[in-house]
Scaffold this motif. Structure first.
Motif, PDB file in Angstrom:
ATOM      1  N   UNK A 618       0.805  -1.207   0.000  1.00  0.00           N
ATOM      2  CA  UNK A 618       0.000   0.000   0.000  1.00  0.00           C
ATOM      3  C   UNK A 618       0.842   1.263   0.000  1.00  0.00           C
ATOM      4  N   UNK A 619       0.179   2.401  -0.047  1.00  0.00           N
ATOM      5  CA  UNK A 619       0.828   3.701  -0.229  1.00  0.00           C
ATOM      6  C   UNK A 619       1.929   3.977   0.791  1.00  0.00           C
ATOM      7  N   UNK A 620       1.773   3.498   2.005  1.00  0.00           N
ATOM      8  CA  UNK A 620       2.732   3.834   3.054  1.00  0.00           C
ATOM      9  C   UNK A 620       3.906   2.862   3.128  1.00  0.00           C
ATOM     10  N   UNK A 621       3.920   1.855   2.256  1.00  0.00           N
ATOM     11  CA  UNK A 621       4.973   0.838   2.319  1.00  0.00           C
ATOM     12  C   UNK A 621       5.948   0.983   1.154  1.00  0.00           C
ATOM     13  N   UNK A 622       7.098   0.357   1.286  1.00  0.00           N
ATOM     14  CA  UNK A 622       8.123   0.396   0.240  1.00  0.00           C
ATOM     15  C   UNK A 622       7.783  -0.603  -0.857  1.00  0.00           C
ATOM     16  N   UNK A 645      -3.296  -4.349   0.353  1.00  0.00           N
ATOM     17  CA  UNK A 645      -2.920  -3.036   0.843  1.00  0.00           C
ATOM     18  C   UNK A 645      -3.311  -2.889   2.319  1.00  0.00           C
ATOM     19  N   UNK A 646      -2.577  -2.045   3.030  1.00  0.00           N
ATOM     20  CA  UNK A 646      -2.809  -1.836   4.457  1.00  0.00           C
ATOM     21  C   UNK A 646      -4.265  -1.494   4.734  1.00  0.00           C
ATOM     22  N   UNK A 647      -4.801  -0.593   3.917  1.00  0.00           N
ATOM     23  CA  UNK A 647      -6.161  -0.115   4.177  1.00  0.00           C
ATOM     24  C   UNK A 647      -7.218  -1.194   3.982  1.00  0.00           C
ATOM     25  N   UNK A 663       6.916  -5.175   5.293  1.00  0.00           N
ATOM     26  CA  UNK A 663       8.227  -4.633   4.955  1.00  0.00           C
ATOM     27  C   UNK A 663       8.342  -3.199   5.455  1.00  0.00           C
ATOM     28  N   UNK A 664       9.433  -2.551   5.113  1.00  0.00           N
ATOM     29  CA  UNK A 664       9.668  -1.188   5.555  1.00  0.00           C
ATOM     30  C   UNK A 664       8.533  -0.272   5.114  1.00  0.00           C
ATOM     31  N   UNK A 665       8.141   0.629   5.976  1.00  0.00           N
ATOM     32  CA  UNK A 665       7.067   1.554   5.639  1.00  0.00           C
ATOM     33  C   UNK A 665       6.668   2.375   6.849  1.00  0.00           C
ATOM     34  N   UNK A 666       5.729   3.265   6.640  1.00  0.00           N
ATOM     35  CA  UNK A 666       5.191   4.094   7.717  1.00  0.00           C
ATOM     36  C   UNK A 666       3.811   3.545   8.078  1.00  0.00           C
ATOM     37  N   UNK A 667       3.728   2.921   9.241  1.00  0.00           N
ATOM     38  CA  UNK A 667       2.489   2.257   9.641  1.00  0.00           C
ATOM     39  C   UNK A 667       1.729   3.037  10.712  1.00  0.00           C
ATOM     40  N   UNK A 668       2.062   4.309  10.885  1.00  0.00           N
ATOM     41  CA  UNK A 668       1.420   5.106  11.924  1.00  0.00           C
ATOM     42  C   UNK A 668      -0.076   5.288  11.683  1.00  0.00           C
ATOM     43  N   UNK A 669      -0.481   5.201  10.410  1.00  0.00           N
ATOM     44  CA  UNK A 669      -1.893   5.453  10.099  1.00  0.00           C
ATOM     45  C   UNK A 669      -2.771   4.210  10.233  1.00  0.00           C
ATOM     46  N   UNK A 670      -2.183   3.076  10.593  1.00  0.00           N
ATOM     47  CA  UNK A 670      -2.982   1.858  10.741  1.00  0.00           C
ATOM     48  C   UNK A 670      -4.017   2.068  11.847  1.00  0.00           C
ATOM     49  N   UNK A 692      12.515  -3.937   9.129  1.00  0.00           N
ATOM     50  CA  UNK A 692      12.876  -2.530   9.271  1.00  0.00           C
ATOM     51  C   UNK A 692      11.802  -1.746  10.038  1.00  0.00           C
ATOM     52  N   UNK A 693      11.202  -0.712   9.441  1.00  0.00           N
ATOM     53  CA  UNK A 693      10.260   0.100  10.218  1.00  0.00           C
ATOM     54  C   UNK A 693       9.001  -0.663  10.591  1.00  0.00           C
ATOM     55  N   UNK A 694       8.706  -1.743   9.902  1.00  0.00           N
ATOM     56  CA  UNK A 694       7.609  -2.611  10.335  1.00  0.00           C
ATOM     57  C   UNK A 694       7.951  -3.270  11.667  1.00  0.00           C
TER      58      UNK A 694
END
Length: 852
Positions: A618-622, A645-647, A663-670, A692-694
């Motif tokens: 999804x959009x927030x992931x690598x 996708x996350x959403x 994988x690496x990504x920004x998951x703050x919006x989950x 990584x960030x996950x």
């Protein structure tokens, strides 16, 4: 009128182009030319002028095929196919007479690389377009340049084609180009929308920059993970062009870049003479833009360091690679700081620099041809003066991994020798049947030095890409340099081991069949057998089995296929067929009793289950890292993973999946709902693999019992006193990790490292995410060494922070497991050494029993 004068007129015309949409190919090309009427124009085939719509790859192929049929100046080859089965094309432009003797001219050019008079040899120029699918101006421009070379009339064009062979690769990334053409065209209205936020200019994830598996093909020239790159490298070595032009796009608010790049960031193995020639060609590009009044820049932003890109790989082998970067309209029209940027303008600039490349190369033909010959001579001299004569490599257990490395080396035309007998070197045994020698005294000396480099200090510590790409470290292959004084003592032979294990004849009605987990293809064999209904068990400890070939010792992770389980009627034939396909020996076991270790019916032997994998994107992931995992699962392990996708996770029944990979990504919006669902799934028995960030996200949710250094912790390691504003970029490069190799210590008794033989492993690290060493036993089976930097650049401050920290943590969470990794296990599809951790996480996680 000379070609250069035509270009001057052409440039003046370019400055007026934005005033109206071109209606025909000649609008993009130098004025005052006539064209062969029997050669079709692009617009006559497309049904619209170039630049009005984004060309699809099938349209591009159709036009280039018609061009080759209509003009005696053109020949065309299909050199390969993409993952999506689109043809890869190579067009060769030269005079009609030269086309009749093309093979001879090519041979004359290749001979001139080493010796002889090069003046009569043809100049070879390669124009490659749009390796990134959403940088389409190059591929669209390729039709216009091809039309020019095929149809333009006049003494100047004919002189060019008489003296040169122009190779055109019209689309380096057909799958990505097709995705982007569809995206841009589907959002085009009769009234173009220039607004940056318009959906046309904001691609949906994962975007079209990448190929089918979401890899950046401009990082794959050295690694050869994909068919596009393998086909291209084969052509490069067939032609060894004097000049290789690589046409890209960059941000919309930019202008136009052409090399030379940042002077201090040149690869140290690239000769200074290469830069001199690059500067000579740059004068032609600059003159063209000066005439139009357009803005451009050189010597900033882009470098020539990593030999795995289209503009730098040629530099390692005596060609002159040139990078071009055009500001992108990312659609048909987009606002920029310089005013509205129209797609036809971007195409026009790529045509302009394509022709200035041809002009500049022709004017510098003698110097370019002499340079290649001098490059070869200087390279041989460097090799003979090197204190190291070559490298010994050996691998005794994982034949598949060694074969994969050798395949890359051979495609790069690197000479490889075998050993006629076993030998000892620096306390290591190199068995003839499992070892090779790579001599440095060969034409590819500079490339070999680069791919064996363990350099850690550099003139400039800012990198556009990775700072190291050592292939033996990536493949976890044991190797040793050989000093020149020892070289002649080597028992060398031209016979190179095939690294294929001898297949064994299976005995019918055996008690069981077993195979080792040591080969990296073992997980694929297990999956293939499970798919055909064969029941299997996995050993948690080593044991010694009595087989028809004698007593065989097997290490933890070995696969047991017992007769006593419910097996298909033709199960022995299935095992034999699949094992021979993958080259893995299978032993016939005569009894369930073992001389050492657990018996085959032990409760320590767990039933093997095919993993059911969910990949979170999804959009927030690598997209790069997710593509790397998808590629590994699909092509290496034979696992059909579900991409979600996350959403959409809130709507997914997670209970049907055994593993979730993030994988690496920004998951703050989950959302809290998704987090709760994941937590319940893990506690119920699911295995979360977080990279990584996950992994940091899992720790923030308290699923992973580990702590990470904060940004403040990292900043506190640096001295900010007495810094001036000009130090800002250097400070950032010191705080980051741009693709360096770090060494970690392994717990070989841990299930995640079954199949590994050595107690240390090299990881590719491309972030400064640092996980503290947990204070609980058994949960951190991999930790960085006290002096972890093995190759590439990392500041001393970062090295101290990473030293002795954990990079893999795995423990129980309820009935499930969380496996966290701070490195990229599948980096660019070639880091075989660590990708095995993913295989183990999928098949051996049930053996993990440590409390977090």
């Amino acid at each position: 009128m000379k070609l250069w004068h035509q270009l001057v007129i052409f440039c003046l015309f370019c400055s007026m182009l934005a005033q109206g949409q071109p209606s025909k190919a000649s609008d993009y090309l130098p004025k005052g030319l006539t064209f062969d009427a029997t050669v079709p124009t692009p617009e006559s085939v497309l049904g619209y002028p170039v630049g009005q719509w984004h060309v699809r790859h099938d349209q591009l192929v159709h036009y280039m095929t018609l061009l080759a049929k209509s003009s005696p100046r053109v020949s065309i080859d299909e050199i390969g196919r993409t993952h999506e089965q689109r043809p890869l094309l190579m067009l060769k432009f030269t005079s009609k007479a030269n086309q009749q003797r093309l093979d001879g001219l090519k041979e004359k050019h290749l001979q001139g690389l080493v010796e002889g008079d090069v003046e009569d040899a043809p100049l070879v120029i390669w124009l490659g377009y749009s390796v990134h699918g959403d940088e389409p101006s190059g591929a669209n421009a390729s039709m216009l340049v091809a039309y020019y070379l095929a149809a333009a009339q006049g003494k100047e064009v004919e002189a060019l084609l008489e003296k040169a062979i122009v190779l055109i690769d019209p689309s380096l990334n057909p799958d990505g180009l097709s995705r982007f053409a569809q995206w841009a065209n589907m959002h085009k209205g009769q009234n173009l929308v220039a607004d940056k936020v318009h959906r046309e200019h904001v691609q949906a994830w994962p975007g079209a920059r990448t190929n089918h598996y979401w890899f950046d093909l401009n990082r794959d020239w050295l690694l050869l993970t994909h068919p596009e790159s393998r086909a291209r490298i084969a052509q490069f070595h067939q032609w060894r062009p004097n000049v290789m032009a690589d046409f890209h796009e960059m941000g919309t608010d930019s202008t136009y870049f052409f090399q030379p790049g940042v002077p201090s960031r040149k690869n140290p193995w690239t000769p200074d003479a290469n830069v001199t020639l690059t500067n000579s060609l740059a004068k032609f590009h600059a003159a063209a833009f000066d005439k139009t009044g357009q803005l451009y820049f050189t010597e900033e932003g882009f470098d020539d360091f990593y030999y795995g890109k289209g503009s730098t790989y040629p530099d390692a082998l005596g060609s002159v690679g040139i990078l071009f970067e055009q500001a992108s309209s990312r659609g048909h029209l987009q606002d920029s700081v310089h005013g509205p940027l129209a797609f036809p303008d971007t195409v026009q600039n790529q045509v302009l620099t394509s022709l200035s490349t041809l002009e500049g190369a022709l004017e510098n033909a003698s110097a370019l041809k002499r340079y290649q010959q001098e490059f070869a001579q200087d390279t041989l001299k460097l090799a003979r003066e090197d204190e190291v004569a070559g490298y010994l490599l050996t691998e005794a257990e994982d034949m598949s991994r060694m074969r994969a490395l050798l395949a890359i080396l051979k495609q790069h035309q690197i000479e490889i020798k075998g050993l006629s007998k076993d030998m000892e070197r620096e306390g290591k045994t190199f068995l003839a049947q499992n070892s090779i020698f790579i001599p440095l005294e060969q034409p590819n000396y500079r490339l070999i030095k680069s791919i064996f480099s363990t350099r850690t200090s550099f003139e400039d510590n800012t990198f556009y890409d990775v700072s190291n790409w050592n292939l033996p470290l990536a493949f976890n292959i044991d190797y040793a340099p050989v000093e020149r004084r020892f070289w002649r003592k080597l028992p060398l032979t031209d016979t190179v081991p095939g690294f294929m294990q001898t297949p064994l004849t299976l005995q019918q009605n055996a008690y069981a069949y077993v195979f080792s987990w040591q080969d990296s293809q073992a997980p694929r064999l297990l999956k293939a057998l499970l798919d055909e209904g064969v029941q299997a068990k996995i050993a948690s400890t080593g044991f010694s089995a009595q087989t028809t070939q004698g007593n065989v010792s097997l290490k933890p992770g070995a696969i047991i296929l017992p007769k006593g389980l419910k097996q298909p009627g033709d199960w022995v034939e299935i095992i034999d067929r699949q094992a021979r396909t993958l080259g893995i020996p299978v032993w016939s076991v005569v009894t369930g009793l073992t001389e050492q270790g657990s018996d085959l019916g032990s409760r320590k032997m767990l039933m093997a289950k095919a993993p059911k994998v969910l990949l979170v994107g999804g959009e927030s992931t690598s997209q790069y890292e997710l593509g790397e995992v998808w590629h590994a699962l699909d092509l290496r392990l034979g696992i059909a993973a579900s991409l979600v996708e996350v959403e959409r996770l809130a709507k997914i029944d997670l209970s049907q999946y055994s593993h979730v990979i993030m994988v690496d990504g920004n998951y703050k919006s989950i959302s809290e709902q998704i987090s709760k669902s994941l937590e319940q799934w893990i506690n119920a028995g699911g295995v979360l693999i977080a990279q990584k960030r996950a992994a940091k996200f899992a720790a923030d949710k308290d699923w992973l019992k580990a702590n990470f250094l904060s940004k403040e912790d990292i900043n506190s390691a640096f001295d900010f006193n007495n810094l001036i504003y000009a130090d800002k970029e250097n400070l950032k490069s010191r705080q980051d990790v741009a693709g360096a190799v770090f060494e970690a210590e392994l717990d070989l008794s841990h299930p995640l490292f079954f199949g590994y033989r050595e107690p240390t492993l090299s990881y590719l690290r491309d972030s400064n995410l640092i996980m503290r060493m947990p204070n609980r036993p058994f949960v951190a089976p991999s930790r960085y060494t006290r002096a972890p930097l093995k190759a590439g650049y990392a500041s001393e401050e970062i090295q101290r922070l990473i030293a002795s920290s954990a990079n893999v943590v795995a423990h129980n969470v309820g009935k499930g497991k969380v496996i966290a990794v701070v490195d990229n296990l599948n980096f660019r599809g070639y880091w075989y050494g660590t990708s095995r951790v993913l295989s183990n996480a999928l098949y051996l996680a049930s053996f993990i029993d440590a409390e977090g």
